[in-house]
Design an enzyme around this catalytic site. Structure first.
Site, PDB file in Angstrom:
ATOM      1  N   HIS A 119      -8.354  -0.977   5.568  1.00  0.00           N
ATOM      2  CA  HIS A 119      -8.744  -2.228   6.217  1.00  0.00           C
ATOM      3  C   HIS A 119      -9.280  -3.200   5.159  1.00  0.00           C
ATOM      4  CE1 HIS A 119      -9.992  -4.819   9.468  1.00  0.00           C
ATOM      5  NE2 HIS A 119     -11.137  -4.995   8.831  1.00  0.00           N
ATOM      6  N   ASN A 165       0.835  -1.210   0.000  1.00  0.00           N
ATOM      7  CA  ASN A 165       0.000   0.000   0.000  1.00  0.00           C
ATOM      8  C   ASN A 165       0.868   1.258   0.000  1.00  0.00           C
ATOM      9  OD1 ASN A 165      -3.046  -0.425   0.076  1.00  0.00           O
ATOM     10  ND2 ASN A 165      -2.336  -1.992   1.520  1.00  0.00           N
TER      11      ASN A 165
HETATM   12  C1  GAR Z   1      -3.263  -4.846   3.861  1.00  0.00           C
HETATM   13  O1  GAR Z   1      -4.085  -5.865   3.348  1.00  0.00           O
HETATM   14  C2  GAR Z   1      -4.041  -3.981   4.840  1.00  0.00           C
HETATM   15  O2  GAR Z   1      -5.376  -3.795   4.459  1.00  0.00           O
HETATM   16  C3  GAR Z   1      -3.943  -4.790   6.081  1.00  0.00           C
HETATM   17  O3  GAR Z   1      -2.612  -5.254   6.104  1.00  0.00           O
HETATM   18  C4  GAR Z   1      -2.170  -5.422   4.764  1.00  0.00           C
HETATM   19  C5  GAR Z   1      -0.852  -4.702   4.589  1.00  0.00           C
HETATM   20  O4  GAR Z   1      -0.304  -4.972   3.331  1.00  0.00           O
HETATM   21  N1  GAR Z   1      -4.239  -4.016   7.246  1.00  0.00           N
HETATM   22  C6  GAR Z   1      -4.896  -4.489   8.295  1.00  0.00           C
HETATM   23  O5  GAR Z   1      -5.288  -5.632   8.374  1.00  0.00           O
HETATM   24  C7  GAR Z   1      -5.118  -3.481   9.409  1.00  0.00           C
HETATM   25  N2  GAR Z   1      -5.959  -4.034  10.424  1.00  0.00           N
HETATM   26  P1  GAR Z   1       0.870  -4.104   2.744  1.00  0.00           P
HETATM   27  O6  GAR Z   1       1.962  -4.061   3.836  1.00  0.00           O
HETATM   28  O7  GAR Z   1       1.331  -4.856   1.544  1.00  0.00           O
HETATM   29  O8  GAR Z   1       0.346  -2.732   2.448  1.00  0.00           O
END
Ligand code: GAR
Length: 201
Positions: A109, A14
């Protein structure tokens, strides 16, 4: 141009989506700092590869959560941060922290809130058997994933999905709505009234 702090604990896809949107001129803002609680987070490499400053706050080096957060807050104040983006940040911020930045902390989320808050949202959705899930960008308030919703995108759940396939499909949409939500904020288009987000014309 707004000054942004991105908080990330993990691989940082992200964060990458935000960096890419800035490069193509789709966000009028600058990432001033990437903050992590995890020195091994690949998000930190992504920041360095893009000449973005990083800072690790080691939770265990502090006597209490309060001291840990006060240190981060002081750091953010010095940088004059306008917006904090939680992009896969796996710690819950205390009310003390949140009150410093009312409606200025965003979280992504991987579920359609208010369904499946907290950890492992994609697994929760599969275990429940919903046919549609998705992702949500919301402002952070003092509850867990309860703050005003900014943007959402729906994703169909296939009966052949497992946690990995569903998470990957949802992730593609996370990468779209998080930069869009940041740009809505950056361009001053977001208004919050009675806990709901409205967009100015
Ligand atoms: C993502 O899927 C985000 O939505 C989730 O962690 C992942 C991080 O991915 N966040 C949560 O679950 C927050 N409660 P990334 O490090 O590749 O962005």
């Amino acid at each position: 141009m707004i000054q942004i702090a991105v908080f990330a604990s993990g691989r940082g896809t992200n964060l990458q989506a935000i960096i890419d949107a800035m490069k193509t001129g789709n966000i009028d803002g600058e990432i001033k700092i990437v903050i992590s609680d995890n020195p091994e987070a690949y998000a930190l490499e992504r920041a360095k590869n893009n000449q973005i400053a990083t800072k690790v706050f080691h939770y265990k080096q502090y006597k209490s959560k309060r001291e840990y957060e006060l240190d981060i807050i002081q750091f953010l104040k010095e940088l004059k941060i306008d917006l904090i983006v939680l992009a896969g940040y796996m710690r819950i911020l205390s009310p003390t922290f949140i009150r410093e930045y009312p409606y200025r902390i965003m979280n992504i989320h991987p579920a359609l809130l208010p369904s499946f808050p907290g950890l492992n949202a994609q697994r929760q959705a599969l275990e429940y058997g919903v046919k549609i899930s998705g992702c949500t960008v919301h402002f952070v308030d003092e509850g867990t994933d309860t703050g005003p919703i900014i943007l959402q995108e729906a994703v169909k759940v296939d009966q052949s999905d497992n946690e990995e396939t569903l998470s990957n499909r949802i992730l593609q949409f996370e990468h779209q709505i998080l930069p869009r939500a940041i740009q809505l904020f950056a361009s001053g288009k977001i208004e919050v009234y009675k806990n709901k987000v409205y967009f100015k014309e």
